[in-house]
Design a protein around this motif. Structure first.
Motif, PDB file in Angstrom:
ATOM      1  N   ALA A  97       8.877  -6.472   9.978  1.00  0.00           N
ATOM      2  CA  ALA A  97       9.550  -5.340  11.244  1.00  0.00           C
ATOM      3  C   ALA A  97      11.005  -4.518  10.917  1.00  0.00           C
ATOM      4  O   ALA A  97      12.022  -4.856  10.435  1.00  0.00           O
ATOM      5  CB  ALA A  97      10.419  -6.096  12.974  1.00  0.00           C
ATOM      6  N   LEU A  98      11.199  -3.065  11.590  1.00  0.00           N
ATOM      7  CA  LEU A  98      12.015  -2.421  10.589  1.00  0.00           C
ATOM      8  C   LEU A  98      13.303  -1.979  12.013  1.00  0.00           C
ATOM      9  O   LEU A  98      12.833  -2.074  13.553  1.00  0.00           O
ATOM     10  CB  LEU A  98      11.878  -1.266  10.400  1.00  0.00           C
ATOM     11  N   THR A  99      14.398  -2.232  11.889  1.00  0.00           N
ATOM     12  CA  THR A  99      15.558  -1.446  12.757  1.00  0.00           C
ATOM     13  C   THR A  99      16.020  -0.767  12.852  1.00  0.00           C
ATOM     14  O   THR A  99      16.036   0.150  11.464  1.00  0.00           O
ATOM     15  CB  THR A  99      16.109  -2.646  13.492  1.00  0.00           C
ATOM     16  N   THR A 100      17.016   0.058  13.436  1.00  0.00           N
ATOM     17  CA  THR A 100      17.870   1.509  13.454  1.00  0.00           C
ATOM     18  C   THR A 100      19.340   1.033  12.673  1.00  0.00           C
ATOM     19  O   THR A 100      19.617  -0.082  12.826  1.00  0.00           O
ATOM     20  CB  THR A 100      17.958   2.272  14.288  1.00  0.00           C
ATOM     21  N   CYS A 101      19.736   1.358  11.385  1.00  0.00           N
ATOM     22  CA  CYS A 101      20.931   1.148  10.623  1.00  0.00           C
ATOM     23  C   CYS A 101      22.402   1.336  12.079  1.00  0.00           C
ATOM     24  O   CYS A 101      21.807   1.894  12.697  1.00  0.00           O
ATOM     25  CB  CYS A 101      21.660   2.244   9.668  1.00  0.00           C
ATOM     26  N   HIS A 130      18.978  -7.993   9.107  1.00  0.00           N
ATOM     27  CA  HIS A 130      19.821  -8.573   8.460  1.00  0.00           C
ATOM     28  C   HIS A 130      19.552  -8.485   7.657  1.00  0.00           C
ATOM     29  O   HIS A 130      19.932  -9.349   6.449  1.00  0.00           O
ATOM     30  CB  HIS A 130      19.315 -10.297   8.649  1.00  0.00           C
ATOM     31  N   THR A 131      20.072  -6.613   6.452  1.00  0.00           N
ATOM     32  CA  THR A 131      19.609  -6.556   5.809  1.00  0.00           C
ATOM     33  C   THR A 131      21.084  -5.470   5.384  1.00  0.00           C
ATOM     34  O   THR A 131      20.709  -4.268   6.675  1.00  0.00           O
ATOM     35  CB  THR A 131      18.666  -5.368   4.577  1.00  0.00           C
ATOM     36  N   GLN A 149      31.557  -1.688   5.816  1.00  0.00           N
ATOM     37  CA  GLN A 149      30.766  -0.640   5.173  1.00  0.00           C
ATOM     38  C   GLN A 149      30.850  -2.281   3.518  1.00  0.00           C
ATOM     39  O   GLN A 149      31.837  -3.095   4.115  1.00  0.00           O
ATOM     40  CB  GLN A 149      32.036   0.467   4.586  1.00  0.00           C
ATOM     41  N   VAL A 150      29.892  -2.516   3.080  1.00  0.00           N
ATOM     42  CA  VAL A 150      29.922  -3.660   2.378  1.00  0.00           C
ATOM     43  C   VAL A 150      29.310  -3.540   1.132  1.00  0.00           C
ATOM     44  O   VAL A 150      29.050  -4.001  -0.092  1.00  0.00           O
ATOM     45  CB  VAL A 150      28.468  -4.639   2.580  1.00  0.00           C
ATOM     46  N   LEU A 151      28.720  -2.292   1.018  1.00  0.00           N
ATOM     47  CA  LEU A 151      27.688  -1.549  -0.566  1.00  0.00           C
ATOM     48  C   LEU A 151      28.662  -0.371  -0.643  1.00  0.00           C
ATOM     49  O   LEU A 151      29.000   0.557   0.205  1.00  0.00           O
ATOM     50  CB  LEU A 151      26.834  -1.726  -0.315  1.00  0.00           C
ATOM     51  N   GLU A 152      29.214  -0.083  -1.917  1.00  0.00           N
ATOM     52  CA  GLU A 152      29.406   1.318  -2.736  1.00  0.00           C
ATOM     53  C   GLU A 152      28.253   2.201  -2.718  1.00  0.00           C
ATOM     54  O   GLU A 152      27.555   1.818  -3.491  1.00  0.00           O
ATOM     55  CB  GLU A 152      30.235   1.756  -3.592  1.00  0.00           C
TER      56      GLU A 152
END
Length: 59
Positions: free
Chosen positions: A26-30, A42-43, A55-58
């Motif tokens: 299943a895909l969700t929107t950001c 959960h990604t 913000q968790v990633l550069e």
């Protein structure tokens, strides 16, 4: 060791394996309003690096 007396028929084998099919993830929107890219649940978003509203990633 137990050994079957008879070969399993093709119909029995196929009926037993009929529930083995996989489903698409299943895909969700950001959650980031500016991004909106499809992401797995959960990604962290690979496009903008946001997760759960921060913000968790550069990227």
């Amino acid at each position: 060791m137990a050994v079957p007396k008879r070969k399993k028929s093709r119909a029995n084998t196929h009926s037993r394996r009929s529930m083995w099919k996989t489903t698409a993830t299943a895909l969700t929107t950001c959650a980031n309003k500016a991004c909106g890219a499809p992401v797995r649940p959960h990604t962290a978003c690979a496009n903008c690096g946001h997760y759960a509203g921060r913000q968790v990633l550069e990227v």
